[in-house]
Design a protein around this motif. Sequence first.
Motif, PDB file in Angstrom:
ATOM      1  N   SER A  67       0.896  -1.334  -0.055  1.00  0.00           N
ATOM      2  CA  SER A  67       0.103   0.107  -0.074  1.00  0.00           C
ATOM      3  C   SER A  67       0.834   1.230  -0.015  1.00  0.00           C
ATOM      4  N   HIS A  68       2.090   1.015   0.225  1.00  0.00           N
ATOM      5  CA  HIS A  68       3.183   2.220   0.101  1.00  0.00           C
ATOM      6  C   HIS A  68       4.163   1.912  -0.761  1.00  0.00           C
ATOM      7  N   LYS A  69       4.094   1.802  -2.159  1.00  0.00           N
ATOM      8  CA  LYS A  69       4.880   1.256  -3.141  1.00  0.00           C
ATOM      9  C   LYS A  69       6.200   2.168  -3.170  1.00  0.00           C
ATOM     10  N   SER A  70       6.183   3.498  -2.624  1.00  0.00           N
ATOM     11  CA  SER A  70       7.382   4.350  -2.784  1.00  0.00           C
ATOM     12  C   SER A  70       8.461   3.876  -1.856  1.00  0.00           C
ATOM     13  N   ILE A  71       8.138   3.149  -0.722  1.00  0.00           N
ATOM     14  CA  ILE A  71       9.211   2.428   0.121  1.00  0.00           C
ATOM     15  C   ILE A  71       9.835   1.429  -0.739  1.00  0.00           C
ATOM     16  N   ALA A  72       9.184   0.355  -1.361  1.00  0.00           N
ATOM     17  CA  ALA A  72       9.826  -0.705  -2.095  1.00  0.00           C
ATOM     18  C   ALA A  72      10.606  -0.142  -3.293  1.00  0.00           C
ATOM     19  N   ASP A  73       9.969   0.928  -3.960  1.00  0.00           N
ATOM     20  CA  ASP A  73      10.791   1.851  -4.807  1.00  0.00           C
ATOM     21  C   ASP A  73      12.007   2.287  -4.529  1.00  0.00           C
ATOM     22  N   PHE A  74      12.161   2.921  -3.312  1.00  0.00           N
ATOM     23  CA  PHE A  74      13.527   3.354  -2.782  1.00  0.00           C
ATOM     24  C   PHE A  74      14.336   2.372  -2.244  1.00  0.00           C
ATOM     25  N   ILE A  75      13.842   1.395  -2.104  1.00  0.00           N
ATOM     26  CA  ILE A  75      14.871   0.041  -1.836  1.00  0.00           C
ATOM     27  C   ILE A  75      15.452  -0.284  -2.949  1.00  0.00           C
ATOM     28  N   GLU A  76      14.856  -0.522  -4.034  1.00  0.00           N
ATOM     29  CA  GLU A  76      15.466  -0.934  -5.280  1.00  0.00           C
ATOM     30  C   GLU A  76      16.233   0.371  -5.824  1.00  0.00           C
ATOM     31  N   ILE A  77      16.198   1.538  -5.806  1.00  0.00           N
ATOM     32  CA  ILE A  77      17.008   2.319  -6.191  1.00  0.00           C
ATOM     33  C   ILE A  77      18.279   2.513  -5.470  1.00  0.00           C
ATOM     34  N   ILE A  78      18.342   2.508  -3.966  1.00  0.00           N
ATOM     35  CA  ILE A  78      19.567   2.622  -3.520  1.00  0.00           C
ATOM     36  C   ILE A  78      20.219   1.243  -3.560  1.00  0.00           C
ATOM     37  N   ALA A  79      19.732   0.057  -4.179  1.00  0.00           N
ATOM     38  CA  ALA A  79      20.530  -0.930  -4.211  1.00  0.00           C
ATOM     39  C   ALA A  79      21.395  -0.921  -5.348  1.00  0.00           C
ATOM     40  N   VAL A  80      21.367  -0.041  -6.427  1.00  0.00           N
ATOM     41  CA  VAL A  80      22.177   0.130  -7.623  1.00  0.00           C
ATOM     42  C   VAL A  80      23.381   0.729  -7.110  1.00  0.00           C
ATOM     43  N   PRO A  81      23.521   1.772  -6.593  1.00  0.00           N
ATOM     44  CA  PRO A  81      24.970   2.184  -5.955  1.00  0.00           C
ATOM     45  C   PRO A  81      25.457   1.249  -5.001  1.00  0.00           C
ATOM     46  N   ALA A  82      24.762   0.780  -4.144  1.00  0.00           N
ATOM     47  CA  ALA A  82      25.282  -0.348  -3.391  1.00  0.00           C
ATOM     48  C   ALA A  82      26.211  -1.358  -3.983  1.00  0.00           C
ATOM     49  N   PHE A  83      25.438  -1.971  -4.955  1.00  0.00           N
ATOM     50  CA  PHE A  83      26.080  -3.028  -5.919  1.00  0.00           C
ATOM     51  C   PHE A  83      27.182  -2.702  -6.542  1.00  0.00           C
ATOM     52  N   LEU A  84      27.327  -1.210  -6.977  1.00  0.00           N
ATOM     53  CA  LEU A  84      28.434  -0.864  -7.637  1.00  0.00           C
ATOM     54  C   LEU A  84      29.490  -0.585  -6.639  1.00  0.00           C
ATOM     55  N   ILE A  85      29.186  -0.176  -5.574  1.00  0.00           N
ATOM     56  CA  ILE A  85      30.362  -0.012  -4.628  1.00  0.00           C
ATOM     57  C   ILE A  85      31.050  -1.270  -4.082  1.00  0.00           C
ATOM     58  N   LEU A  86      29.974  -2.399  -3.950  1.00  0.00           N
ATOM     59  CA  LEU A  86      30.694  -3.711  -3.846  1.00  0.00           C
ATOM     60  C   LEU A  86      31.501  -4.330  -5.074  1.00  0.00           C
ATOM     61  N   SER A  87      31.004  -3.987  -6.175  1.00  0.00           N
ATOM     62  CA  SER A  87      31.595  -4.491  -7.133  1.00  0.00           C
ATOM     63  C   SER A  87      33.038  -3.523  -7.379  1.00  0.00           C
ATOM     64  N   TYR A  88      33.190  -2.521  -7.087  1.00  0.00           N
ATOM     65  CA  TYR A  88      34.479  -1.811  -7.110  1.00  0.00           C
ATOM     66  C   TYR A  88      35.374  -2.428  -5.995  1.00  0.00           C
ATOM     67  N   VAL A  89      34.899  -2.665  -4.869  1.00  0.00           N
ATOM     68  CA  VAL A  89      35.672  -3.292  -3.546  1.00  0.00           C
ATOM     69  C   VAL A  89      36.177  -4.540  -4.262  1.00  0.00           C
ATOM     70  N   PHE A  90      35.378  -5.498  -4.601  1.00  0.00           N
ATOM     71  CA  PHE A  90      35.867  -6.623  -4.803  1.00  0.00           C
ATOM     72  C   PHE A  90      37.043  -6.804  -6.217  1.00  0.00           C
ATOM     73  N   LEU A  91      36.479  -5.971  -7.229  1.00  0.00           N
ATOM     74  CA  LEU A  91      37.430  -6.111  -8.483  1.00  0.00           C
ATOM     75  C   LEU A  91      38.725  -5.306  -8.045  1.00  0.00           C
TER      76      LEU A  91
END
Length: 212
Positions: A67-91
């Motif tokens: 009933s509050h889709k904006s919360i789920a949308d925000f979680i999916e948006i911040i996942a992108v930079p989080a994954f990029l940071i982790l990718s950089y750390v491991f690479l």
Amino acid sequence: MLFVSHFFIGFIVSFLGTIPPSTFNLLAIKRATSTGLRKAMWFAAGAVSIEFFYCFIAVIFSKYFLSHKSIADFIEIIAVPAFLILSYVFLTKKHKEPTENEQHPKGSNDYAQGLFIGVINFTQITFWLGYSTYFMSTGWMKDDLLLMTTFVVGVCSGSMAMLFIYAYYCKKWFYGNTPSLFSEKILNKVVGYIFLGLAVLQAGKLLWENYK
């Protein structure tokens, strides 16, 4: 009977979902083949501890999220930079030989690393949100706190079981004679590219949803 069914639904979905190569099982393999099963399972315990928390949030608050889709949308948006940071750390991570203490660890450091990898993987919330919503719509999961908690316990048990199988057999076959495929340098690259791929897929998903 309902407790048993809720447990096994969570267990089976999580057990099968942990089979494909992912950051969790690859990092567990790396620890198992290089420094032993105990180290791998401490890491797995840390990751699964966070999965319990994220899955519990998704299941308990599934109706609120819907009933509050904006919360789920925000979680999916911040996942992108989080994954990029982790990718950089491991690479960019440099290989170093383990110290004597690292070769015979107490396990706390690996548990903390598992916690970190688990915390940064926000998409677990939306993943389990989708499953819990589906199971509720089909009647397989009841809107009851104890039954929902039983489902979450099943989820964590399934993850731990598959991670243990990965770690145990890789340690049994390769410990002390780790093939180059499981070397720290190669696994760091593989894990880094997995995170990069997740970032690209997540960004593509968001762009596609916005385009539609």
